[in-house]
Design an enzyme around this catalytic site. Sequence first.
Site, PDB file in Angstrom:
ATOM      1  N   GLY A  56       2.037  32.456  53.233  1.00  0.00           N
ATOM      2  CA  GLY A  56       3.038  33.407  53.704  1.00  0.00           C
ATOM      3  C   GLY A  56       2.953  33.570  55.203  1.00  0.00           C
ATOM      4  CB  CYS A  83      -2.353  29.258  53.236  1.00  0.00           C
ATOM      5  SG  CYS A  83      -2.309  29.202  55.033  1.00  0.00           S
ATOM      6  CE1 TYR A  84      -0.522  37.431  54.636  1.00  0.00           C
ATOM      7  CE2 TYR A  84      -0.321  37.680  52.256  1.00  0.00           C
ATOM      8  CZ  TYR A  84      -0.347  38.239  53.529  1.00  0.00           C
ATOM      9  OH  TYR A  84      -0.215  39.595  53.668  1.00  0.00           O
ATOM     10  CG  HIS A 170      -0.397  24.730  52.515  1.00  0.00           C
ATOM     11  ND1 HIS A 170       0.217  25.798  51.921  1.00  0.00           N
ATOM     12  CD2 HIS A 170      -0.650  25.100  53.789  1.00  0.00           C
ATOM     13  CE1 HIS A 170       0.340  26.783  52.785  1.00  0.00           C
ATOM     14  NE2 HIS A 170      -0.185  26.387  53.939  1.00  0.00           N
ATOM     15  CD  GLU A 172       0.949  24.369  48.614  1.00  0.00           C
ATOM     16  OE1 GLU A 172      -0.268  24.178  48.403  1.00  0.00           O
ATOM     17  OE2 GLU A 172       1.370  25.250  49.390  1.00  0.00           O
ATOM     18  N   GLY A 225      28.784  12.614  52.008  1.00  0.00           N
ATOM     19  CA  GLY A 225      28.366  11.216  51.975  1.00  0.00           C
ATOM     20  C   GLY A 225      26.860  11.078  51.990  1.00  0.00           C
ATOM     21  N   GLY A 226      26.163  12.194  52.191  1.00  0.00           N
ATOM     22  CA  GLY A 226      24.704  12.179  52.132  1.00  0.00           C
ATOM     23  C   GLY A 226      24.226  12.127  50.683  1.00  0.00           C
ATOM     24  CB  VAL A 227      20.808  11.748  49.246  1.00  0.00           C
ATOM     25  CG1 VAL A 227      20.222  11.563  47.866  1.00  0.00           C
ATOM     26  CG2 VAL A 227      20.416  10.592  50.147  1.00  0.00           C
ATOM     27  CG  ASP A 228      20.779  16.567  49.349  1.00  0.00           C
ATOM     28  OD1 ASP A 228      20.010  15.724  48.852  1.00  0.00           O
ATOM     29  OD2 ASP A 228      20.498  17.262  50.337  1.00  0.00           O
ATOM     30  CB  SER A 230      26.292  11.063  47.075  1.00  0.00           C
ATOM     31  OG  SER A 230      26.754  10.909  48.389  1.00  0.00           O
ATOM     32  CE  LYS A 370      17.612  14.201  50.987  1.00  0.00           C
ATOM     33  NZ  LYS A 370      18.665  15.070  51.511  1.00  0.00           N
TER      34      LYS A 370
HETATM   35  N1  GLN Z   1       0.280  33.636  58.246  1.00  0.00           N
HETATM   36  C1  GLN Z   1      -1.005  33.172  57.876  1.00  0.00           C
HETATM   37  C2  GLN Z   1      -1.657  32.352  58.998  1.00  0.00           C
HETATM   38  O1  GLN Z   1      -1.010  32.038  59.946  1.00  0.00           O
HETATM   39  C3  GLN Z   1      -0.929  32.313  56.631  1.00  0.00           C
HETATM   40  C4  GLN Z   1      -0.124  31.072  56.854  1.00  0.00           C
HETATM   41  C5  GLN Z   1       0.203  30.342  55.559  1.00  0.00           C
HETATM   42  O2  GLN Z   1       0.054  30.886  54.486  1.00  0.00           O
HETATM   43  N2  GLN Z   1       0.710  29.130  55.701  1.00  0.00           N
HETATM   44  O3  GLN Z   1      -2.821  32.038  58.936  1.00  0.00           O
END
Ligand code: GLN
Length: 514
Positions: A56, A83-84, A170, A172, A225-228, A230, A370
């Site tokens: 976040g 992260c956050y 991250h 993910e 005309g782009g992928v989405d 189309s 995408k």
């Molecule tokens: N805002 C927080 C930071 O800058 C967390 C960032 C994030 O979750 N990508 O560290």
Amino acid sequence: MAENEKVLVVDFGGQYNQLIARRVRECNVYCEIISYRAGLDAIRAANPVGIILTGGPNSVYLEDAPTMDPALFEMGIPVLGICYGSQLMSHLLGGHVCRAPEREYGKTLVHTSSQSPIFQNVSRDTICWMSHNDYIETPAPGFMITAYTDNCPVAAAENREKNLYAVQFHPEVLHTQEGKQMLHNFVYNVCGCKGDWKMDSFVERSIAALREKIGDGKVLCALSGGVDSSVAAAMLSKAVGSQLTCVFVDHGLLRKNEMEQVCEIFGGDEFEMNFICVDARQRYYDKLAGVEEPEKKRKIIGEEFIRIFEEEAKKIGRVDFLVQGTIYPDVVESGLGGESTVIKSHHNVGGLPDYVDFKEIVEPLRDLFKDEVRQAGRELGLPEYLVSRQPFPGPGLAVRIIGEVTPEKVAMVQDADAIWREEIAKAGLESQLSQYFAALTNMRSVGVMGDERTYDYAIALRAVTTVDFMTAESAEIPWSVLQTVTSRIVNEVKHVNRVLYDCTGKPPATIEWE
Ligand code: GLN
């Protein structure tokens, strides 16, 4: 029927939340996203086997930062903070989170511990994707550090007894090379999932749903005309056949020869659809004259698209539905992906005018990334050259010309871009790159050409690699190719005396310049 095991993703406004959910589903475990505002009771009521706290934009130590009842960590349900989420977990449980002396963005080498269940079958040194300004200086009591980087002492920490796990990077995003394995480890080894869920065919399900919604109504599809768009058009054409009309707008902000190419493909025999091409070049140049601010440009372009579609719909008569090829990254970046903040207002989402004269806007691809859209396109039988086309933004070259858009600047960027594309093709690099283009910086600098002083524009070249376009890396282009392109652009494009290559990834930059 017994309920599927479920992992809950608690949304704190991260850009990649849908990706987290997607990766969990790819592990054959059902996954839902819920806002942090829903609170602890709603989380408990959902009866999850595992909880993931997202990233976040906020800082946990500031007043009013999104937070959670710390009782979340006492429910006996495994929690993974990303992260956050990892910072919040540490902060709430007595660790210390503060502004990091060194921020980290993009590819980062992480040293992992073999002890952690999260890092089973993961290399000890592994490339992970970072995007943070803050960091965990000291983990919460009872937590053990399980990964670090050169700049980040706590890249991962865990309290195994309580099944609480925190990762600063991250897992993910695909740029985290072993991220899928880490999420798999969390879901299977920590949460004890068995994998009792399977995705059904998105294409079949969507076609049936579209038929039902539209009935015998008429539909207008905004086709770039782009992928989405189309893929959206092909899906609608399968669903409602000749009730569909596709409208392509030449806003004067297209790549060189783009209008001709799109008309040839969609107006030709390959697609049986009603196809209209609208020449709106002057109209856009007039509206954009004197406008410099990127968000303002995007909103003007978005509104004008809608006004043109409304006019065309009136000519056809009794058109209830407007179809757009909106995809998920457009939604998140426009600040409408749950708790996410506005990065840029996509013309088809955040840039829509307040009033739109259609009964309903239909967006069959709104939840897809995408690469999933391309896959759907293949299932629909679209030719590969269309499905694998590089993306081109709806506002076109307007977001690749910094500052005011004029027909002269459009011509400059078109010519430079055509040279860049031509040389990339000649060098055989096309298939290795996800997106590449030229942008016109609004910067002028001094040069000397033919012994004469010049004071002209700088063109920026961009080329990136990515799969889902949520994160991207600047591509390594051979120096010889850059040299050839540079000298061709400076020689062939008037009023350009300097060429730059953009080495920045996403994050911290975005792929497009505005
Ligand atoms: N805002 C927080 C930071 O800058 C967390 C960032 C994030 O979750 N990508 O560290």
